[in-house]
Design a protein around this motif. Structure first.
Motif, PDB file in Angstrom:
ATOM      1  N   GLY A  69      10.976  -1.122  -3.403  1.00 16.78           N
ATOM      2  CA  GLY A  69      10.138  -0.008  -2.616  1.00 16.78           C
ATOM      3  C   GLY A  69      10.510   1.231  -2.807  1.00 16.78           C
ATOM      4  N   VAL A  70      11.471   1.568  -3.853  1.00 21.08           N
ATOM      5  CA  VAL A  70      11.745   2.965  -3.920  1.00 21.08           C
ATOM      6  C   VAL A  70      10.849   3.935  -4.638  1.00 21.08           C
ATOM      7  CG1 VAL A  70      14.333   2.145  -4.000  1.00 21.08           C
ATOM      8  CG2 VAL A  70      12.858   2.408  -6.181  1.00 21.08           C
ATOM      9  N   ARG A  71       9.858   3.254  -5.053  1.00 18.05           N
ATOM     10  CA  ARG A  71       8.484   4.291  -5.440  1.00 18.05           C
ATOM     11  C   ARG A  71       7.406   3.359  -5.150  1.00 18.05           C
ATOM     12  NH1 ARG A  71      12.191   7.002  -6.471  1.00 18.05           N
ATOM     13  NH2 ARG A  71      12.594   8.227  -8.197  1.00 18.05           N
ATOM     14  N   SER A  72       6.268   4.159  -4.719  1.00 15.15           N
ATOM     15  CA  SER A  72       5.031   3.571  -4.536  1.00 15.15           C
ATOM     16  C   SER A  72       3.940   3.970  -5.539  1.00 15.15           C
ATOM     17  CB  SER A  72       4.596   3.865  -3.030  1.00 15.15           C
ATOM     18  OG  SER A  72       3.149   3.108  -2.987  1.00 15.15           O
ATOM     19  N   TYR A  73       3.451   3.115  -6.335  1.00 13.12           N
ATOM     20  CA  TYR A  73       2.789   3.636  -7.490  1.00 13.12           C
ATOM     21  C   TYR A  73       1.165   3.550  -7.209  1.00 13.12           C
ATOM     22  CZ  TYR A  73       6.890   3.287 -10.100  1.00 13.12           C
ATOM     23  OH  TYR A  73       8.259   3.418 -10.469  1.00 13.12           O
TER      24      TYR A  73
END
Length: 297
Positions: free
Chosen positions: A90-94
């Protein structure tokens, strides 16, 4: 003959009775015999396949190395299960397709609080209390922002000192983010990761990203509100830990921050904590009870 595929379009389980988030990575989300499955290692000699209880979860988070079939998207949409493409832990949300939950109580509550000036400042004061450790008596948002800004500067200095890092103040050049020193670069990368986690939490409860109580201009204002609650405990901890790791590593600061953020998110259950924070901020326990709507934080 039953309508649709075995009549399953009528078998939707309410989100209140589901079991939160399901993390999947490195495989293919597909449909086998009318049921959702996740095929792992399909190109290896020992592939594995798991049946996914898609009706029992609210949101599937699809991590790196994964793909999804059209049939799987159709099945998820039919049963109201959200799907988001995210970075490791969850360190990015695309992206998150608009497969919204079957309830609107969180969004309606948020709009109700946001649309009433007195209630909005009450929520903002409550959020500042969570960040600063005390309820400030001020009711003007600009005053609250000024007080918070001064305390954050001191917080940066103290935490940098705690981690043994030379600190020369917060600087960020949006046009050239690599121009700043390593601690400032790390903070920017860590903030991006925490905002991604906040975006997942906001999506998971079907809150309204544009309706922030402290932030105003961004289309992700409420996401930024939630992310800021974790600036001290997560963002700065991740950033300064990565800076210390950079002293003995050849990896880029971006990669070090992402790895540390993934570890912290997993150990501290950051996204689950953010979901709880949203519920408390919007006082969802008061909905339907007719009490406390106008209470100050």
């Amino acid at each position: 003959m039953l309508k649709g595929r075995l009549g399953l379009e009528k078998a939707r389980i309410p989100h209140a009775d589901r079991h939160g988030l399901l993390w999947l990575s490195r495989g293919e989300l597909c449909v086998v015999d009318g049921c959702l499955h996740f095929l792992r290692g399909k190109d290896s000699l020992t592939p594995g396949i798991d049946q996914i209880p898609h009706q029992a979860v609210s949101m599937i988070l699809l991590g790196p190395g994964s793909s999804v079939t059209h049939d799987a998207l159709r099945l998820l949409a039919r049963h109201g299960t959200l799907l988001a493409a995210v970075g490791e832990d969850g360190v990015r949300s695309y992206t998150a397709p608009p497969l919204l939950p079957d309830r609107s109580d969180v969004a309606r509550r948020q709009a109700e609080l946001w649309g009433n000036p007195r209630r909005r400042i009450s929520v903002a004061r409550h959020m500042y209390a969570l960040r600063l450790g005390e309820v400030l008596p001020h009711r003007d948002l600009d005053t609250l922002r000024g007080i918070e800004g001064a305390r954050v500067k001191n917080m940066y200095r103290l935490l940098a000192q705690k981690h043994g890092i030379d600190w020369e103040g917060r600087h960020y050049d949006r046009a050239n983010p690599n121009a700043t020193d390593l601690p400032n670069q790390a903070i920017s990368h860590a903030a991006t990761a925490v905002q991604a986690a906040a975006a997942i939490a906001v999506q998971a409860v079907a809150a309204l990203p544009p309706l922030g109580f402290i932030h105003e201009d961004s289309g992700q204002s409420f996401v930024l509100d939630i992310a800021d609650l974790y600036r001290e405990t997560v963002t700065l901890h991740v950033a300064f830990t990565a800076v210390k790791q950079a002293e003995r590593s050849d990896d880029t600061i971006d990669r070090l921050v992402r790895r540390e953020a993934a570890t912290v998110f997993r150990k501290q259950q950051v996204i689950a904590a953010m979901i709880d924070s949203i519920q408390r901020i919007l006082r969802m326990d008061e909905v339907g009870h007719g009490t406390g709507d106008d209470r100050d934080s």
